[in-house]
Design a protein around this motif. Structure first.
Motif, mmCIF file in Angstrom:
data_model
loop_
_atom_site.group_PDB
_atom_site.id
_atom_site.type_symbol
_atom_site.label_atom_id
_atom_site.label_comp_id
_atom_site.label_asym_id
_atom_site.label_seq_id
_atom_site.Cartn_x
_atom_site.Cartn_y
_atom_site.Cartn_z
ATOM 1 N N MET A 218 0.805 -1.220 0.000
ATOM 2 C CA MET A 218 0.000 0.000 0.000
ATOM 3 C C MET A 218 0.839 1.271 0.000
ATOM 4 O O MET A 218 0.291 2.371 0.013
ATOM 5 N N SER A 219 2.150 1.147 0.001
ATOM 6 C CA SER A 219 3.024 2.325 0.027
ATOM 7 C C SER A 219 3.516 2.656 -1.385
ATOM 8 O O SER A 219 3.404 1.848 -2.313
ATOM 9 N N ASP A 220 4.071 3.841 -1.518
ATOM 10 C CA ASP A 220 4.721 4.252 -2.760
ATOM 11 C C ASP A 220 6.236 4.197 -2.636
ATOM 12 O O ASP A 220 6.946 3.938 -3.611
ATOM 13 N N VAL A 221 6.710 4.457 -1.406
ATOM 14 C CA VAL A 221 8.148 4.529 -1.140
ATOM 15 C C VAL A 221 8.461 3.716 0.116
ATOM 16 O O VAL A 221 7.781 3.853 1.136
ATOM 17 N N VAL A 222 9.484 2.881 0.030
ATOM 18 C CA VAL A 222 9.969 2.134 1.187
ATOM 19 C C VAL A 222 11.215 2.833 1.716
ATOM 20 O O VAL A 222 12.159 3.104 0.960
ATOM 21 N N VAL A 223 11.205 3.167 2.991
ATOM 22 C CA VAL A 223 12.355 3.787 3.644
ATOM 23 C C VAL A 223 13.161 2.692 4.336
ATOM 24 O O VAL A 223 12.616 1.918 5.132
ATOM 25 N N ASP A 224 14.449 2.628 4.030
ATOM 26 C CA ASP A 224 15.313 1.570 4.566
ATOM 27 C C ASP A 224 16.571 2.218 5.131
ATOM 28 O O ASP A 224 17.424 2.682 4.378
ATOM 29 N N ILE A 225 16.670 2.272 6.457
ATOM 30 C CA ILE A 225 17.808 2.885 7.125
ATOM 31 C C ILE A 225 18.592 1.799 7.851
ATOM 32 O O ILE A 225 18.087 1.170 8.781
ATOM 33 N N VAL A 226 19.828 1.567 7.385
ATOM 34 C CA VAL A 226 20.642 0.502 7.965
ATOM 35 C C VAL A 226 21.636 1.087 8.953
ATOM 36 O O VAL A 226 21.945 2.283 8.927
ATOM 37 N N GLN A 227 22.155 0.215 9.819
ATOM 38 C CA GLN A 227 23.162 0.630 10.790
ATOM 39 C C GLN A 227 24.543 0.616 10.158
ATOM 40 O O GLN A 227 24.778 -0.074 9.153
ATOM 41 N N GLN A 228 25.459 1.361 10.736
ATOM 42 C CA GLN A 228 26.822 1.418 10.221
ATOM 43 C C GLN A 228 27.437 0.027 10.218
ATOM 44 O O GLN A 228 27.364 -0.706 11.197
ATOM 45 N N LYS A 245 8.395 -0.690 -5.976
ATOM 46 C CA LYS A 245 8.300 0.511 -5.156
ATOM 47 C C LYS A 245 9.626 1.275 -5.206
ATOM 48 O O LYS A 245 10.692 0.700 -5.423
ATOM 49 N N LYS A 246 9.554 2.572 -4.974
ATOM 50 C CA LYS A 246 10.765 3.368 -4.844
ATOM 51 C C LYS A 246 11.358 3.180 -3.446
ATOM 52 O O LYS A 246 10.639 2.827 -2.508
ATOM 53 N N VAL A 247 12.663 3.443 -3.331
ATOM 54 C CA VAL A 247 13.387 3.227 -2.080
ATOM 55 C C VAL A 247 14.163 4.477 -1.712
ATOM 56 O O VAL A 247 14.857 5.060 -2.558
ATOM 57 N N ILE A 248 14.042 4.895 -0.457
ATOM 58 C CA ILE A 248 14.911 5.925 0.106
ATOM 59 C C ILE A 248 15.743 5.254 1.187
ATOM 60 O O ILE A 248 15.197 4.642 2.111
ATOM 61 N N THR A 249 17.063 5.335 1.075
ATOM 62 C CA THR A 249 17.935 4.561 1.961
ATOM 63 C C THR A 249 19.249 5.281 2.216
ATOM 64 O O THR A 249 19.639 6.183 1.459
ATOM 65 N N ASN A 250 19.935 4.866 3.272
ATOM 66 C CA ASN A 250 21.307 5.318 3.517
ATOM 67 C C ASN A 250 22.317 4.229 3.155
ATOM 68 O O ASN A 250 23.505 4.361 3.434
ATOM 69 N N ASN A 251 21.843 3.138 2.560
ATOM 70 C CA ASN A 251 22.703 2.018 2.207
ATOM 71 C C ASN A 251 23.350 2.271 0.843
ATOM 72 O O ASN A 251 22.740 2.035 -0.205
ATOM 73 N N ALA A 252 24.597 2.755 0.867
ATOM 74 C CA ALA A 252 25.286 3.104 -0.373
ATOM 75 C C ALA A 252 25.554 1.887 -1.254
ATOM 76 O O ALA A 252 25.802 2.024 -2.458
ATOM 77 N N GLU A 253 25.507 0.677 -0.676
ATOM 78 C CA GLU A 253 25.719 -0.546 -1.453
ATOM 79 C C GLU A 253 24.722 -0.685 -2.594
ATOM 80 O O GLU A 253 25.022 -1.280 -3.630
ATOM 81 N N LEU A 254 23.535 -0.146 -2.399
ATOM 82 C CA LEU A 254 22.494 -0.317 -3.410
ATOM 83 C C LEU A 254 22.863 0.307 -4.740
ATOM 84 O O LEU A 254 22.343 -0.081 -5.786
ATOM 85 N N ALA A 255 23.761 1.296 -4.722
ATOM 86 C CA ALA A 255 24.198 1.940 -5.969
ATOM 87 C C ALA A 255 24.917 0.951 -6.877
ATOM 88 O O ALA A 255 25.001 1.163 -8.095
ATOM 89 N N ARG A 264 14.622 4.547 -9.164
ATOM 90 C CA ARG A 264 14.127 3.569 -8.192
ATOM 91 C C ARG A 264 14.674 3.810 -6.782
ATOM 92 O O ARG A 264 13.959 3.603 -5.801
ATOM 93 N N VAL A 265 15.941 4.225 -6.682
ATOM 94 C CA VAL A 265 16.621 4.301 -5.390
ATOM 95 C C VAL A 265 17.200 5.699 -5.174
ATOM 96 O O VAL A 265 17.954 6.206 -6.020
ATOM 97 N N GLU A 275 16.720 17.087 -5.050
ATOM 98 C CA GLU A 275 16.280 16.160 -6.088
ATOM 99 C C GLU A 275 15.093 15.307 -5.645
ATOM 100 O O GLU A 275 14.533 14.551 -6.451
ATOM 101 N N ILE A 276 14.699 15.408 -4.377
ATOM 102 C CA ILE A 276 13.703 14.483 -3.840
ATOM 103 C C ILE A 276 12.342 14.644 -4.513
ATOM 104 O O ILE A 276 11.625 13.650 -4.735
ATOM 105 N N SER A 277 11.952 15.865 -4.868
ATOM 106 C CA SER A 277 10.642 16.085 -5.478
ATOM 107 C C SER A 277 10.534 15.376 -6.817
ATOM 108 O O SER A 277 9.526 14.723 -7.111
ATOM 109 N N ALA A 278 11.578 15.497 -7.631
ATOM 110 C CA ALA A 278 11.583 14.818 -8.928
ATOM 111 C C ALA A 278 11.586 13.302 -8.741
ATOM 112 O O ALA A 278 10.923 12.569 -9.488
ATOM 113 N N PHE A 279 12.320 12.833 -7.725
ATOM 114 C CA PHE A 279 12.357 11.397 -7.437
ATOM 115 C C PHE A 279 10.969 10.889 -7.046
ATOM 116 O O PHE A 279 10.503 9.856 -7.550
#
Length: 315
Positions: A218-228, A245-255, A264-265, A275-279
C-alpha cells in the motif's frame, strides 16, 4: 529426496515455509520446548544431551533418511538440544547465515553441515562459505499476483518498519523532511532497549509479516535505514523491488546492485535533497522477472538442491 526446514518459526519464516510446503512439498519440523527443558535438566545434572537428541530423532524425526535434506539457519543452532539433533541426524544438512557472524561461529558449526551459505556476498571469502542471495519470504509465484495492483492517485506514502536500534532521531528528522516534501508518513519504529522518550512513530511490538507486507503493498516509497557496517539487503528492499516501489535509503551498497536506477533508489548522502521532489514524482521501470526470481525462496531452494547434485525442486 525430501526437504525439511528445521526450526523456522518467526512470522516471516512461516510465510516462506508455508509457500514452499504448498508449491514444492517441503516439510517443516521443530524441536519442541519440552525437549529443550529436558536438556536443561540434563545439563544441570552434568549429563550429555546426546541421548535426548537421539530419542527425539527416533520418535519424531525417523522419517528423515540419508538422502534427504535439512535446511536451518544460524539463529538457534546452538540453543538447547538443537546442536545434538543436527549432529545425530543422518542426512544432508545446510546452514543459512542470515545474521552477521564471526569466523569462529562458522568454524564451530562447520562439522555439522555439508554446506554453509551467507547472504553477505562481501564476507563469503572471509567466512569461508558460499554466497546465496537474500530472498523474499513471499514466493515468486505469489509475489507476481501483486503485479496488477494499482494505488489510487494521492500524495506519496513513505513506509518504514523496524526496531529502534538508536535510529529514532535520524528517522524522525527524515520523516519531517519527507512530510515537508509532500509525503504521507507511515513509520512504525518498534521500541527496544535503545528507545528513550516518546515518539508518535513508536510501537510496542512488531507486526505479523503478512500485515507488514501489505503495508509495503500500500506504500509508494519504502524507507530503509541501515546501521553502520551493515551489508546486504533487508527484507524491505526485496519487497520494494518485487513490488516495484521506490526506495529511500542510507545504504550506499544499493548503488552497485543490479536493480539500481536513480528513478528507483534515492541514496541519502549521495544525492542532493533538492532532487527528492523529482524522485517522488517519477516511476521506476518494472524489473526483469529473471532478476526478481534470483531473490525468491524458489531460487534459494533450487540453488541448494542443485549444489548437492540433486534435481531442482523449484521451477
Amino acid at each position: 529426496m525430501n526437504v525439511y526446514f528445521f526450526n523456522w518459526s518467526t512470522s516471516y519464516e512461516q510465510t516462506m515455509v508455508r509457500y514452499l510446503v504448498k508449491n514444492y512439498g517441503v516439510k517443516n519440523v521443530f524441536t519442541p520446548r519440552k525437549i529443550h527443558r529436558l536438556h536443561q535438566k540434563f545439563k544441570f545434572l552434568g549429563l550429555t544431551s546426546s541421548r535426548i537428541a537421539k530419542s527425539h530423532i527416533a520418535k519424531k524425526l525417523n522419517d528423515i533418511k540419508s538422502d534427504d535434506l535439512l535446511i536451518t539457519h544460524d539463529s538457534n543452532i546452538f540453543f538447547g538440544v538443537n546442536k545434538d539433533v543436527i549432529k545425530h541426524l543422518d542426512c544432508k544438512k545446510i546452514l543459512l547465515l542470515r545474521n552477521p557472524v564471526s569466523r569462529e561461529f562458522v568454524d564451530s558449526a562447520a562439522s555439522l553441515f555439508d554446506k554453509i551459505y551467507t547472504f553477505e556476498e562481501g564476507r563469503s571469502l572471509e567466512l569461508g562459505v558460499d554466497y546465496l542471495p537474500q530472498f523474499l519470504p513471499v514466493g515468486y509465484k505469489e509475489a507476481k499476483t501483486y503485479d496488477a495492483f494499482k494505488l489510487e492517485a494521492r500524495q506519496p506514502r513513505c513506509f518504514f518498519l523496524g526496531r529502534d536500534k538508536g535510529r529514532i532521531a535520524y528517522l524522525t528528522q527524515l520523516a519531517e523532511r519527507l512530510e515537508k516534501a509532500g509525503c504521507e508518513i507511515d513509520f512504525s519504529i518498534v521500541k527496544d532497549k535503545t528507545s528513550q522518550g516518546e515518539s508518535p512513530y513508536y510501537v510496542d511490538q512488531e507486526f505479523e509479516y503478512s500485515y507488514s507486507f501489505l503495508k509495503t503493498v500500500m506504500s509508494d516509497v519504502v524507507v530503509d535505514i541501515v546501521q553502520q557496517g551493515q551489508t546486504g539487503f533487508t527484507l524491505r528492499i526485496l519487497e520494494a523491488i518485487f513490488l516495484n516501489k521506490k526506495v529511500i535509503t542510507n545504504n550506499a551498497e544499493l548503488a552497485h546492485s543490479e536493480f539500481y536506477s536513480p528513478e528507483r533508489v534515492f541514496i541519502l548522502g549521495s544525492r542532493e535533497w533538492q532532487e527528492i521532489s523529482a524522485f517522488l514524482a517519477g516511476n521506476p521501470v518494472p524489473l526483469d522477472p529473471d532478476l526478481l526470481y534470483k531473490y525468491s525462496p524458489d531460487n534459494m531452494l533450487n540453488t541448494i538442491t542443485e549444489s548437492l547434485g540433486d534435481a531442482a525442486l523449484a521451477h
